[in-house]
Design a protein around this motif. Structure first.
Motif, mmCIF file in Angstrom:
data_model
loop_
_atom_site.group_PDB
_atom_site.id
_atom_site.type_symbol
_atom_site.label_atom_id
_atom_site.label_comp_id
_atom_site.label_asym_id
_atom_site.label_seq_id
_atom_site.Cartn_x
_atom_site.Cartn_y
_atom_site.Cartn_z
ATOM 1 N N ARG A 26 0.828 -1.122 -0.057
ATOM 2 C CA ARG A 26 0.108 -0.107 0.008
ATOM 3 C C ARG A 26 0.738 1.364 -0.015
ATOM 4 N NH1 ARG A 26 -3.393 -3.322 3.261
ATOM 5 N NH2 ARG A 26 -2.616 -1.865 5.459
ATOM 6 N N LEU A 27 2.118 1.078 0.465
ATOM 7 C CA LEU A 27 3.043 2.336 0.284
ATOM 8 C C LEU A 27 3.313 2.859 -0.998
ATOM 9 C CD1 LEU A 27 5.482 1.393 3.148
ATOM 10 C CD2 LEU A 27 3.903 3.148 3.333
ATOM 11 N N TRP A 28 3.199 1.593 -1.886
ATOM 12 C CA TRP A 28 3.451 1.677 -3.225
ATOM 13 C C TRP A 28 2.255 2.160 -3.895
ATOM 14 C CZ3 TRP A 28 8.488 1.124 -5.903
ATOM 15 C CH2 TRP A 28 9.381 0.728 -5.361
ATOM 16 N N GLY A 29 1.362 2.280 -3.358
ATOM 17 C CA GLY A 29 0.013 2.557 -3.845
ATOM 18 C C GLY A 29 -0.822 1.476 -4.624
ATOM 19 N N VAL A 30 -0.294 0.427 -4.257
ATOM 20 C CA VAL A 30 -1.052 -0.935 -4.741
ATOM 21 C C VAL A 30 -2.226 -1.380 -3.716
ATOM 22 C CG1 VAL A 30 -1.028 -3.394 -4.959
ATOM 23 C CG2 VAL A 30 0.934 -1.823 -5.433
ATOM 24 N N ALA A 31 -3.497 -1.443 -4.246
ATOM 25 C CA ALA A 31 -4.562 -1.794 -3.491
ATOM 26 C C ALA A 31 -4.475 -3.115 -2.853
ATOM 27 C CB ALA A 31 -5.972 -1.575 -4.335
ATOM 28 N N ALA A 32 -3.957 -3.468 -1.862
ATOM 29 C CA ALA A 32 -3.513 -4.683 -1.360
ATOM 30 C C ALA A 32 -4.266 -4.762 0.213
ATOM 31 C CB ALA A 32 -2.016 -4.774 -1.184
ATOM 32 N N VAL A 33 -4.879 -6.068 0.394
ATOM 33 C CA VAL A 33 -5.457 -6.535 1.409
ATOM 34 C C VAL A 33 -4.927 -7.943 1.948
ATOM 35 C CG1 VAL A 33 -7.630 -5.309 1.260
ATOM 36 C CG2 VAL A 33 -7.181 -7.742 0.309
ATOM 37 N N ALA A 34 -5.220 -8.266 3.037
ATOM 38 C CA ALA A 34 -4.570 -9.695 3.607
ATOM 39 C C ALA A 34 -5.898 -10.572 3.780
ATOM 40 C CB ALA A 34 -3.897 -9.396 5.115
ATOM 41 N N LEU A 35 -5.735 -11.738 3.814
ATOM 42 C CA LEU A 35 -6.713 -12.784 3.656
ATOM 43 C C LEU A 35 -6.996 -13.050 5.188
ATOM 44 C CD1 LEU A 35 -8.854 -14.651 2.464
ATOM 45 C CD2 LEU A 35 -7.013 -16.334 2.425
ATOM 46 N N ASP A 36 -8.319 -12.621 5.807
ATOM 47 C CA ASP A 36 -8.459 -12.687 6.971
ATOM 48 C C ASP A 36 -8.462 -14.489 7.294
ATOM 49 O OD1 ASP A 36 -9.465 -12.365 9.611
ATOM 50 O OD2 ASP A 36 -11.636 -12.739 9.117
ATOM 51 N N GLY A 37 -7.842 -14.740 8.297
ATOM 52 C CA GLY A 37 -7.759 -16.171 8.776
ATOM 53 C C GLY A 37 -6.482 -16.855 7.854
ATOM 54 N N GLY A 38 -5.866 -16.173 7.059
ATOM 55 C CA GLY A 38 -4.793 -16.809 6.196
ATOM 56 C C GLY A 38 -5.258 -18.175 5.566
ATOM 57 N N HIS A 39 -4.226 -18.933 5.229
ATOM 58 C CA HIS A 39 -4.205 -20.053 4.547
ATOM 59 C C HIS A 39 -5.099 -21.097 5.532
ATOM 60 C CE1 HIS A 39 -2.777 -23.516 1.680
ATOM 61 N NE2 HIS A 39 -2.729 -23.995 2.936
ATOM 62 N N LEU A 40 -4.802 -21.147 6.626
ATOM 63 C CA LEU A 40 -5.261 -21.977 7.694
ATOM 64 C C LEU A 40 -6.801 -21.836 7.740
ATOM 65 C CD1 LEU A 40 -4.490 -24.245 9.654
ATOM 66 C CD2 LEU A 40 -4.480 -22.615 11.386
ATOM 67 N N GLY A 41 -7.214 -20.738 7.635
ATOM 68 C CA GLY A 41 -8.682 -20.529 7.740
ATOM 69 C C GLY A 41 -9.474 -20.799 6.410
ATOM 70 N N TRP A 42 -8.846 -20.663 5.331
ATOM 71 C CA TRP A 42 -9.097 -21.137 4.044
ATOM 72 C C TRP A 42 -9.376 -22.401 3.916
ATOM 73 C CZ3 TRP A 42 -10.716 -18.395 -0.265
ATOM 74 C CH2 TRP A 42 -10.920 -18.884 -1.571
#
Length: 274
Positions: free
Chosen positions: A82-98
């Motif tokens: 996001r510092l680079w202006g990229v619309a980035a988010v994290a996956l809630d719960g990550g790989h384990l939650g998925w």
């Protein structure tokens, strides 16, 4: 209102397989990948400490970053992007939650090697009709969005694969070593990819039946198979260049997938009410 910094598994699952799907970057450490050597559909790996190397090519794109639990690695990597202006988010719960939610995961062992830029390279027979268009669609939507495809003379598929480091699919004759992505009995290459890539979901199973019916001239398998065959033959006549035909046909399979997904959801809702 502040921009979101997380996305839920159901929200991301709804986007995967569609043209609007964000770029999915897996920043798990090696130990976590060894414990579960699978990726979310369409994801690729990148060390968390080198996430900023991707920033120039992620400009203007939506990005989802995944770590093991959706904590420090994905949160920090997304924040750096996001510092680079990229619309980035994290996956809630990550790989384990998925994984715990029973959502599809692609085995790393099924993935072909990637080139220096992280792309897979595939080769098949020229003048595609059904299976040789359906498979590239599946690969680009669920395995590697930047995958490249070579369409060559049928008798040269295996030689081109060897010389150029490409992965052959739907080749004739089928390799005696059994390593090809090809027809097996009554099932098409598309069927094989859905199974081996861990994508055995109700919408893709339904789409696989339609593809099999069109590719093997079995309209009795699905009412939609005849229409897909007609569209496929028409596109083959309309385009003399195979890559242009593939680009044009992507929307056909996008539409079929959306329809199959909504059909599956409607059926699930009816069962839940009953």
């Amino acid at each position: 209102m502040a921009a979101p910094i997380d996305i839920s598994a159901p929200q991301l699952c709804r986007l995967i397989g569609t043209p609007d799907c964000p770029i999915v970057v897996d920043v798990r450490i090696d130990e976590d990948v060894q414990a579960d050597p699978r990726l979310l559909p369409g994801a690729f790996r990148q060390p968390h400490h080198r996430i900023e190397d991707l920033a120039p090519r992620l400009q203007g794109r939506r990005v989802v970053v995944i770590c093991h639990r959706g904590a420090k690695l994905s949160q920090g990597a997304a924040a750096l992007l996001r510092l680079w202006g990229v619309a980035a988010v994290a996956l809630d719960g990550g790989h384990l939650g998925w994984s715990d939610a029973g959502l599809p995961l692609v085995p790393l062992a099924a993935l072909p090697p990637r080139d220096a830029e992280g792309r897979t390279l595939w080769v098949t027979r020229r003048r595609p009709k059904v299976d040789r268009i359906a498979c590239p669609w599946l690969i680009r939507r669920f395995v590697d969005r930047r995958a490249r495809f070579l369409f060559v003379a049928p008798e040269e598929v295996h030689a081109v694969a060897e010389r150029f480091g490409a992965t052959p699919f739907d080749a004739m004759p089928v390799s005696t070593e059994g390593g090809d992505w090809s027809h097996r009995g009554e099932f098409c290459t598309f069927d094989a990819m859905v199974e081996r890539f861990g994508l055995d979901t109700p919408p893709l199973r339904q789409l696989a039946t339609i593809v099999r019916g069109a590719d093997t001239r079995r309209p009795d398998l699905a009412a939609e198979s005849s229409g897909l065959l007609a569209l496929s033959l028409g596109l083959s006549e309309l385009f003399t260049e195979d890559l242009a035909q593939l680009d044009a046909a992507m929307v056909v399979y996008d539409a079929l997938y959306h329809w199959a997904r909504e059909t599956a959801q409607a059926g699930s809702d009816k069962r839940a009410v009953a």
